[in-house]
Every structure is written in C-alpha cells, then in structure tokens.
Motif scaffolding. Structure first.
Motif, PDB file in Angstrom:
ATOM      1  N   GLY A  42      -5.469   3.500  -8.268  1.00 60.76           N
ATOM      2  CA  GLY A  42      -4.974   2.171  -8.602  1.00 60.76           C
ATOM      3  C   GLY A  42      -4.598   2.016 -10.058  1.00 60.76           C
ATOM      4  O   GLY A  42      -3.702   1.230 -10.398  1.00 60.76           O
ATOM      5  N   LEU A  45      -1.046   3.092 -10.397  1.00 54.91           N
ATOM      6  CA  LEU A  45      -0.184   2.079  -9.783  1.00 54.91           C
ATOM      7  C   LEU A  45       0.000   0.888 -10.716  1.00 54.91           C
ATOM      8  O   LEU A  45       1.132   0.433 -10.955  1.00 54.91           O
ATOM      9  CB  LEU A  45      -0.792   1.631  -8.458  1.00 54.91           C
ATOM     10  CG  LEU A  45       0.001   0.612  -7.634  1.00 54.91           C
ATOM     11  CD1 LEU A  45      -0.317   0.776  -6.154  1.00 54.91           C
ATOM     12  CD2 LEU A  45      -0.318  -0.828  -8.056  1.00 54.91           C
ATOM     13  N   VAL A  49       3.704  -0.021 -12.301  1.00 53.96           N
ATOM     14  CA  VAL A  49       4.402  -1.257 -11.959  1.00 53.96           C
ATOM     15  C   VAL A  49       4.567  -2.137 -13.202  1.00 53.96           C
ATOM     16  O   VAL A  49       5.606  -2.781 -13.389  1.00 53.96           O
ATOM     17  CB  VAL A  49       3.668  -2.008 -10.835  1.00 53.96           C
ATOM     18  CG1 VAL A  49       4.316  -3.366 -10.576  1.00 53.96           C
ATOM     19  CG2 VAL A  49       3.671  -1.166  -9.561  1.00 53.96           C
ATOM     20  N   LEU A  61       5.400   8.898 -11.516  1.00 53.55           N
ATOM     21  CA  LEU A  61       3.943   8.897 -11.512  1.00 53.55           C
ATOM     22  C   LEU A  61       3.446  10.298 -11.211  1.00 53.55           C
ATOM     23  O   LEU A  61       3.891  10.922 -10.244  1.00 53.55           O
ATOM     24  CB  LEU A  61       3.403   7.928 -10.460  1.00 53.55           C
ATOM     25  CG  LEU A  61       3.904   6.480 -10.509  1.00 53.55           C
ATOM     26  CD1 LEU A  61       3.318   5.675  -9.352  1.00 53.55           C
ATOM     27  CD2 LEU A  61       3.580   5.834 -11.841  1.00 53.55           C
ATOM     28  N   LEU A  71       0.466   6.615  -2.993  1.00 55.81           N
ATOM     29  CA  LEU A  71       1.123   5.995  -4.141  1.00 55.81           C
ATOM     30  C   LEU A  71       2.623   5.866  -3.926  1.00 55.81           C
ATOM     31  O   LEU A  71       3.236   4.865  -4.305  1.00 55.81           O
ATOM     32  CB  LEU A  71       0.851   6.804  -5.419  1.00 55.81           C
ATOM     33  CG  LEU A  71      -0.462   6.547  -6.136  1.00 55.81           C
ATOM     34  CD1 LEU A  71      -0.654   7.539  -7.279  1.00 55.81           C
ATOM     35  CD2 LEU A  71      -0.514   5.117  -6.680  1.00 55.81           C
ATOM     36  N   GLN A  74       3.109   2.847  -1.823  1.00 58.11           N
ATOM     37  CA  GLN A  74       2.785   1.596  -2.497  1.00 58.11           C
ATOM     38  C   GLN A  74       3.741   1.278  -3.637  1.00 58.11           C
ATOM     39  O   GLN A  74       3.924   0.101  -3.987  1.00 58.11           O
ATOM     40  CB  GLN A  74       1.346   1.653  -3.023  1.00 58.11           C
ATOM     41  CG  GLN A  74       0.302   1.687  -1.923  1.00 58.11           C
ATOM     42  CD  GLN A  74      -1.093   1.771  -2.488  1.00 58.11           C
ATOM     43  OE1 GLN A  74      -1.647   0.787  -2.964  1.00 58.11           O
ATOM     44  NE2 GLN A  74      -1.666   2.959  -2.445  1.00 58.11           N
ATOM     45  N   VAL A  75       4.329   2.315  -4.236  1.00 59.43           N
ATOM     46  CA  VAL A  75       5.301   2.116  -5.315  1.00 59.43           C
ATOM     47  C   VAL A  75       6.581   2.854  -4.921  1.00 59.43           C
ATOM     48  O   VAL A  75       6.892   3.928  -5.447  1.00 59.43           O
ATOM     49  CB  VAL A  75       4.774   2.634  -6.673  1.00 59.43           C
ATOM     50  CG1 VAL A  75       5.681   2.134  -7.813  1.00 59.43           C
ATOM     51  CG2 VAL A  75       3.339   2.188  -6.921  1.00 59.43           C
ATOM     52  N   VAL A  80       6.941  10.256  -7.264  1.00 58.53           N
ATOM     53  CA  VAL A  80       5.509  10.549  -7.361  1.00 58.53           C
ATOM     54  C   VAL A  80       5.285  12.029  -7.121  1.00 58.53           C
ATOM     55  O   VAL A  80       5.776  12.591  -6.136  1.00 58.53           O
ATOM     56  CB  VAL A  80       4.700   9.727  -6.330  1.00 58.53           C
ATOM     57  CG1 VAL A  80       3.206  10.017  -6.483  1.00 58.53           C
ATOM     58  CG2 VAL A  80       4.975   8.234  -6.500  1.00 58.53           C
ATOM     59  N   ARG A 274      -3.934  -7.026 -10.933  1.00 58.27           N
ATOM     60  CA  ARG A 274      -2.645  -6.890 -10.254  1.00 58.27           C
ATOM     61  C   ARG A 274      -1.853  -8.187 -10.249  1.00 58.27           C
ATOM     62  O   ARG A 274      -0.634  -8.175 -10.103  1.00 58.27           O
ATOM     63  CB  ARG A 274      -2.842  -6.365  -8.832  1.00 58.27           C
ATOM     64  CG  ARG A 274      -3.592  -7.259  -7.887  1.00 58.27           C
ATOM     65  CD  ARG A 274      -3.569  -6.669  -6.477  1.00 58.27           C
ATOM     66  NE  ARG A 274      -4.335  -7.457  -5.530  1.00 58.27           N
ATOM     67  CZ  ARG A 274      -5.578  -7.196  -5.162  1.00 58.27           C
ATOM     68  NH1 ARG A 274      -6.212  -6.150  -5.691  1.00 58.27           N
ATOM     69  NH2 ARG A 274      -6.199  -7.951  -4.279  1.00 58.27           N
TER      70      ARG A 274
END
Length: 287
Positions: A42, A45, A49, A61, A71, A74-75, A80, A274
C-alpha cells in the motif's frame, strides 16, 4: 538561537508558481517509485497515485514481486515490475538490470515507501545513485533514510537534486542524536550535512541555509500512510519541473491543506491517508 524561516503561504506560492508543462505525458516526466514488501504494498500505491495527482505524466512502480499483479490492477495507470524478495518478503538488494534500466530512464526516482530491510535498502539506494543521471531528481523516504544514515557520504558533495523526507525518528538516525525543539534548525543542519533539500514535518531547508515552514498542518496528518502520500506528492511536483526546494514547499502546503479539507467530513483525526489523494489536485489548483 532559532533559525529564520519564511512561512509558506498561498501568496508565497503564487509568487513561486509551479511549471505548467505543455504537450503530452512525456512533458510531465516519468516518476519511478521503488519500495514495498510482501506486507506493505500500500505504501507504493499511495506514493504512486500521489505522484500522478501532483502532475506526473508517467508512473512506474517497482515493488516486491508477490504484490506486482495486485498493484497493476489497483493502479492501472502505472507500469508495474516485480522485484526479487527475501524469504521474509522484503525487496532484495540485488534486483537486476530491469530496475537499473528504469532508473536510468526516469526523471524522478522515489526510494523507500514500504521497504522493510535496512541492508537491502542500502544496496538498492546505491544501485539507484549509480544508475540515475545527474539531472534525475531523487526523493528518499522511510528506510532509504535509515540506509543513508549508515552511509552519510553517499550524497555529500554530489550536487544531486535530492529531497529527504524524515519524520522525527528518521531525523534522529540522520543526526545521530535526538532532534531539538527547533525543527527549523534541525532541518538546516540535515540539509547541510547531506547536501540535500530536507522536508522535516513541514520545516523545509536547503543546503545553503534557506528555510521555510508550513504552519497549517494538523494532527490528522499523523496517520498511517500519510508520509507515503507526501513523498509521492513531492515526486510528482519534481516530475513536472519544480526545483527541489519549490517542490518541497508546495508539497508541504498541499499535504497540509488537503488534510484540512477533509476535516469537515471526518474530523481532525478521522481521515485516512488514501483520502488525501483526491484532494491534492484541487488544493494545488486553487492556491
């Protein structure tokens, strides 16, 4: 004696306006975040972001390989890559040529969010410094600062564009003693010692003794992941063309005021890191 520092206000920032790149995403630069572990994806992330929210054009990333697939979902805006792990799930210090290649091509590299092994982090930091171009900007956070405290000569005299983002514990390691009450003074000392811009709890200093302070931060920013957001915010501002001191001052202000904007909804200490992310663009745009 207490040091002299300028208060970071909207008026000061308007006089120090951020660059507004024109053209495609390449004009806004590439940010590479190196961090994470099997148990702390996290952090990467949040930092990544935040970099996009601050204006970065391309995000990459590099995190523990066991977390790379999640990841990337999520992004979805980011490239990645997975880095080799130790048996404990920490990123290893010998990740190979793929990471070196990404560092070489990046405009900004943020190292530290979510890393969990100090020895391996030291190896990663040396790899980044070796592979990064002279104009590549660096943000060192969390365990990267611990690694730097074990090798204080890594940056001294290098002339690199570096911002350090210590909390009080990390400042103690970097100073080799407990910080005093005047954080302006401590930030100036750290900046001179490590030849870098330092952002210490809203106290900003450069290696030539210039200093600023952000006074609107509140207790709510002391929440898990908040520092990762700040590190990514800094990286994004550097990526769009801000110089290190300018990026540090704008990031300190945007971080603090984004938190203030959440207070009416969640209270002074009830918001999550977040939730800062969505406030960043508006905060920057309305200075």
């Amino acid at each position: 004696m207490p040091s002299r520092s300028d208060v970071i206000t909207p008026a000061l920032l308007r006089e120090w306006a951020l660059p507004v790149p024109t053209g495609g995403k390449e004009a806004r630069g590439t940010v590479l975040v190196v961090g994470g572990s099997r148990f702390t994806p996290g952090a990467v992330l949040l930092a990544g972001v935040a970099a996009l929210r601050a204006g970065a054009g391309v995000l990459q990333l590099a995190a523990a390989e066991s977390t790379a697939a999640s990841l990337s979902i999520q992004v979805p805006e980011a490239l990645v890559i997975g880095l080799p792990e130790t048996g404990d799930g920490a990123v290893r210090g010998d990740p190979g040529d793929l990471l070196r290649g990404l560092v070489t091509e990046a405009d900004v590299v943020a190292v530290g969010p979510g890393l969990t092994d100090i020895g391996a982090t030291g190896e990663l930091l040396r790899l980044v410094l070796d592979a990064a171009g002279r104009e590549t900007a660096l943000v060192l956070d969390a365990y990267a600062l611990g690694a730097l405290s074990h090798a204080p000569d890594l940056l001294a005299g290098s002339g690199r564009r570096v911002v350090l983002t210590p909390n009080l514990t990390e400042a103690r390691h970097l100073l080799g003693r407990d910080p005093g009450d005047d954080l302006d003074v401590e930030a100036v000392e750290l900046a001179g010692r490590y030849d870098a811009v330092v952002s210490l709890y809203g106290h900003i200093a450069t290696s030539d003794g210039r200093a600023w302070r952000e006074e609107s931060g509140d207790a709510g920013l002391g929440t898990s992941g908040s520092g990762d957001v700040r590190a990514g915010l800094l990286a994004g501002l550097l990526s769009r063309g801000a110089d290190p001191a300018q990026a540090a001052c704008w990031a300190a202000f945007a971080h603090a005021v984004s938190g203030q904007r959440l207070v009416p909804r969640y209270g002074r200490i009830g918001f999550l890191a977040r939730e800062l992310l969505d406030e960043i663009p508006y905060t920057i745009a309305t200075v």
